[in-house]
Design an enzyme around this catalytic site. Structure first.
Site, PDB file in Angstrom:
ATOM      1  N   CYS A   1       0.856  -1.190   0.000  1.00  0.00           N
ATOM      2  CA  CYS A   1       0.000   0.000   0.000  1.00  0.00           C
ATOM      3  C   CYS A   1       0.890   1.238   0.000  1.00  0.00           C
ATOM      4  CB  CYS A   1      -0.908  -0.004   1.225  1.00  0.00           C
ATOM      5  SG  CYS A   1      -1.847   1.528   1.458  1.00  0.00           S
TER       6      CYS A   1
ATOM      7  N   CYS B   1       0.162   3.079   3.819  1.00  0.00           N
ATOM      8  CA  CYS B   1       0.575   2.466   5.085  1.00  0.00           C
ATOM      9  C   CYS B   1       1.677   1.433   4.928  1.00  0.00           C
ATOM     10  CB  CYS B   1      -0.628   1.830   5.779  1.00  0.00           C
ATOM     11  SG  CYS B   1      -1.268   0.352   4.945  1.00  0.00           S
TER      12      CYS B   1
ATOM     13  N   CYS C   1      -6.220  -0.344  -0.690  1.00  0.00           N
ATOM     14  CA  CYS C   1      -5.974  -0.294   0.750  1.00  0.00           C
ATOM     15  C   CYS C   1      -5.912   1.182   1.142  1.00  0.00           C
ATOM     16  CB  CYS C   1      -4.670  -1.011   1.106  1.00  0.00           C
ATOM     17  SG  CYS C   1      -4.316  -1.096   2.884  1.00  0.00           S
ATOM     18  N   CYS C   2      -6.451   1.527   2.292  1.00  0.00           N
ATOM     19  CA  CYS C   2      -6.472   2.915   2.772  1.00  0.00           C
ATOM     20  C   CYS C   2      -7.134   3.850   1.762  1.00  0.00           C
ATOM     21  CB  CYS C   2      -5.056   3.405   3.087  1.00  0.00           C
ATOM     22  SG  CYS C   2      -4.223   2.479   4.392  1.00  0.00           S
TER      23      CYS C   2
ATOM     24  N   CYS D   1       5.584 -17.253  -9.156  1.00  0.00           N
ATOM     25  CA  CYS D   1       6.334 -18.344  -9.783  1.00  0.00           C
ATOM     26  C   CYS D   1       6.563 -18.119 -11.275  1.00  0.00           C
ATOM     27  CB  CYS D   1       5.641 -19.678  -9.536  1.00  0.00           C
ATOM     28  SG  CYS D   1       4.014 -19.851 -10.317  1.00  0.00           S
TER      29      CYS D   1
ATOM     30  N   HIS E   1       1.605 -23.771 -12.276  1.00  0.00           N
ATOM     31  CA  HIS E   1       2.932 -23.540 -11.706  1.00  0.00           C
ATOM     32  C   HIS E   1       3.939 -23.559 -12.851  1.00  0.00           C
ATOM     33  CE1 HIS E   1       5.785 -23.044  -8.538  1.00  0.00           C
ATOM     34  NE2 HIS E   1       6.439 -24.151  -8.831  1.00  0.00           N
TER      35      HIS E   1
ATOM     36  N   ASP F   1      13.430 -25.395  -9.572  1.00  0.00           N
ATOM     37  CA  ASP F   1      12.308 -24.521  -9.220  1.00  0.00           C
ATOM     38  C   ASP F   1      12.876 -23.286  -8.524  1.00  0.00           C
ATOM     39  OD1 ASP F   1      10.060 -23.238  -8.140  1.00  0.00           O
ATOM     40  OD2 ASP F   1       8.947 -25.120  -8.055  1.00  0.00           O
TER      41      ASP F   1
END
Length: 632
Positions: free
Chosen positions: A247, A250, A273-274, A297, A324, A341
């Site tokens: 965010c 914040c 957010c906010c 990934c 994946h 991976d």
């Protein structure tokens, strides 16, 4: 992504002039003191972002006026950070809408630059900030041709099956890796010498084990060991996992997904957010990923496969139908494709998805510059059952599709290369028909337990033989102080004077400043945003030692304070001791001593996780290991 004004950071630094040595030292000291003050101010904001007092710089403060603002270019830097000054006020203020992420980035790069100047280094240009990255991130990367042009090729498939059509699109996409300008940039970002040195050390250690009879495995290839080092570096230092973008108000990463949209060729996740929206760009273009260095990934595998190509590995990008993505690299010594991976820092553990992650597997395909392969059978060991799940196309049509794509990719290959690829493909297909039992580690969903891989990753006894001895600044202050942040995986040596801390040296990675360790590694929990040192999985005990030597001075230990945070669960046990080299626990008036931590106990498959050192949030700026030694 938040960018910062590096020119402003660079401008305030000491310049090379023809002035006297004393004048140059005075300029350097003024720079160091001004940046120290600025770091304190930024640190206060980061620690208490809602405290308006810390967001105000009063111009009537003597230290601010004479030491900070007197530095040429400092006012411009304050504006770049986000501070604002109005003629009617006698202060600079930092508005609440300036994101904590931006403040943190300026803090990180200023602190890094100050440390470099403090240690005597005079770098030519400031490094781009990256919390977990040792390699500066470029602000822009030039390519030979634009992204869309790099991945656009004439279609050869005439099928109406969208699933089969997607295979050709995935195959075209990996061709962006072959851009020569892009490859050159990628090579410049990889610390090849450092990774090769580490791989060579591990190889010599394994040769000793083989010679002594402690290991019956074949001697590994240096290129395979380099691949393991590359994987670890990429996972722990180069690339950053992102669940949600921070965010801008914040700094929280708990924002909610509001919508997904497309901007140009880029899919964008818009979070809120906010009351503010933030965007997470899901880049596919490697030139963008080398700058942002963050994602999930898909971004991990895409960027890592490209970096493998930068080191001339035969590498291919692997897409699974269970959402994946990872990498395969061909080992010329073992004559087989190795599963890698990069988002999980795992090498050669292909059955972990089916047996450890409990994923349902039906289709897995691998794509490279001159090949396309159905590798489903490498990642399963119940082939007949898997065949029953494959209903998206006819198997014969799938083979024809892959042959057409393979022919498309190889149309510009030499006859010799085509023959090699044909032979390799034949051997691979034979190998794919074989079913094997999963290893114990694959059953648990983690990396192979083979000694060769564990040793090459440093997951055994590790002797760095680093010994702390007081330097000139420490001798002058009669202090020897060391602290470690597991969040940043960094040690700091410092002196302390009336609460004011002066950094002397930094050491990146927990191994770099230890004397020795056995069965220790740094665990990062991305979901929980936590990091800590723990025992290796499947080990009963572990140990780590830090050593200190005053024998080359006329000083001895007068007293010490130690912060050493541990966390145990169930029957886990951790013993921490400060002792002389002969085991005595009273170190006052000693000229040699060591800090020793022993981890043991716990029950079940996760017993290793029941003993943890220095557990802290990845966003924490605390030091769970802090040793302060007073000398006399």
């Amino acid at each position: 992504m938040v960018d910062i004004n590096l020119e402003c950071v660079h401008f305030i630094e000491p310049k090379n002039t023809r002035s006297t040595e004393q004048q140059q030292q005075n300029v350097k000291n003024a720079y160091l003191e001004a940046v120290r003050i600025l770091l304190v101010l930024l640190e206060n904001v980061l620690s208490q972002p809602n405290n308006t007092k810390f967001r105000t710089i009063r111009l009537d403060n003597k230290a601010i006026k004479e030491k900070l603002l007197s530095l040429p270019g400092c006012e411009k830097l304050l504006y770049a950070i986000g501070f604002r000054h109005t003629p009617s006020s006698n202060s600079y203020t930092l508005p609440g809408e300036v994101s904590l992420q931006q403040i943190q980035k300026y803090y990180d790069v200023l602190r890094e630059r100050r440390t470099a100047w403090l240690s005597g280094a005079m770098p030519k240009s400031p490094a781009h900030p990256k919390a977990a990255c040792s390699t500066p991130s470029p602000l822009f990367i030039k390519t030979s041709v634009p992204y869309r042009q790099r991945i656009t090729f004439p279609r050869v498939l005439r099928t109406s099956n969208r699933f089969l059509q997607s295979l050709e699109l995935y195959s075209d996409a990996v061709m962006q890796y072959e851009d020569e300008l892009l490859l050159a940039t990628g090579r410049s970002l990889i610390p090849v010498d450092d990774l090769t040195s580490k791989a060579s050390e591990k190889m010599m250690a394994m040769q000793d084990l083989i010679a002594s009879g402690e290991c019956s495995e074949k001697e590994p290839c240096i290129r395979d060991l380099l691949l393991v080092e590359l994987t670890n570096w990429f996972n722990t230092q180069f690339f950053e996992w992102v669940n949600n973008i921070q965010c801008q108000v914040c700094g929280s990463e708990e924002s909610k997904l509001r919508r997904t949209q497309t901007e140009g060729d880029v899919r964008v996740e818009v979070n809120v957010c906010c009351g503010q929206e933030s965007k997470f760009y899901r880049y596919n273009d490697i030139s963008q990923l080398l700058v942002s260095r963050k994602g999930r990934c898909g971004e991990y595998a895409n960027c890592f496969t490209f970096l493998c190509r930068c080191l001339d590995y035969d590498a291919r990008l692997v897409h699974s139908h269970f959402d994946h993505v990872w990498t395969e690299v061909f080992s010329e010594t073992q004559m087989r494709w190795l599963h890698v991976d990069p988002s999980d820092n795992v090498v050669d553990s292909p059955l972990m998805y089916q047996h450890g992650w409990k994923r349902g597997i039906d289709y897995v395909f691998a794509y490279s510059r001159d090949d396309a392969q159905d590798v489903t059978w490498r990642y399963t060991n119940n082939h007949q059952e898997i065949l029953k799940l494959r209903k998206l196309c006819d198997e014969k049509e799938l083979i024809q599709t892959l042959n057409a794509i393979r022919e498309k990719r190889q149309q510009n290959c030499s006859a010799e290369r085509k023959n090699f690829l044909s032979q390799r493909n034949m051997f691979e297909v034979i190998g794919l028909t074989l079913e094997r039992k999963p290893t114990e580690n694959e059953l648990k969903g983690r990396s192979s337990g083979s000694l060769s891989w564990r040793q090459s990753r440093g997951e055994h006894t590790f002797t760095n033989i680093f010994v702390f001895s007081p330097n000139e600044a420490e001798l002058k202050k009669c202090q020897l102080n060391l602290r470690y942040s597991c969040a940043t995986d960094t040690y700091e040596r410092y002196t302390k004077d009336d609460g004011q801390i002066t950094l002397l040296n930094t050491y990146k990675t927990w191994q770099s400043a230890q004397f020795s360790s056995k069965n220790i590694y740094r665990k990062v929990e991305r979901d929980w945003k936590m990091a800590y040192l723990a025992r290796l999985e499947d080990t009963d005990c572990a140990e780590i030692i830090w050593k200190f030597d005053l024998t080359k001075t006329n000083l001895k230990v007068k007293s010490y304070k130690l912060v050493f945070e541990t966390k145990t669960f169930g029957e886990g046990k951790i013993d921490v001791s400060v002792q002389t080299n002969d085991g005595k626990t009273f170190i006052e008036n000693s000229s040699e001593f060591q800090v020793v931590a022993k981890l043991m106990g716990g029950k079940g498959d996760v017993a290793w996780q029941h003993t943890q050192l220095f557990r802290q949030s990845l966003n924490s700026r605390e030091y769970p290991f802090d040793l302060q030694v007073e000398l006399h």
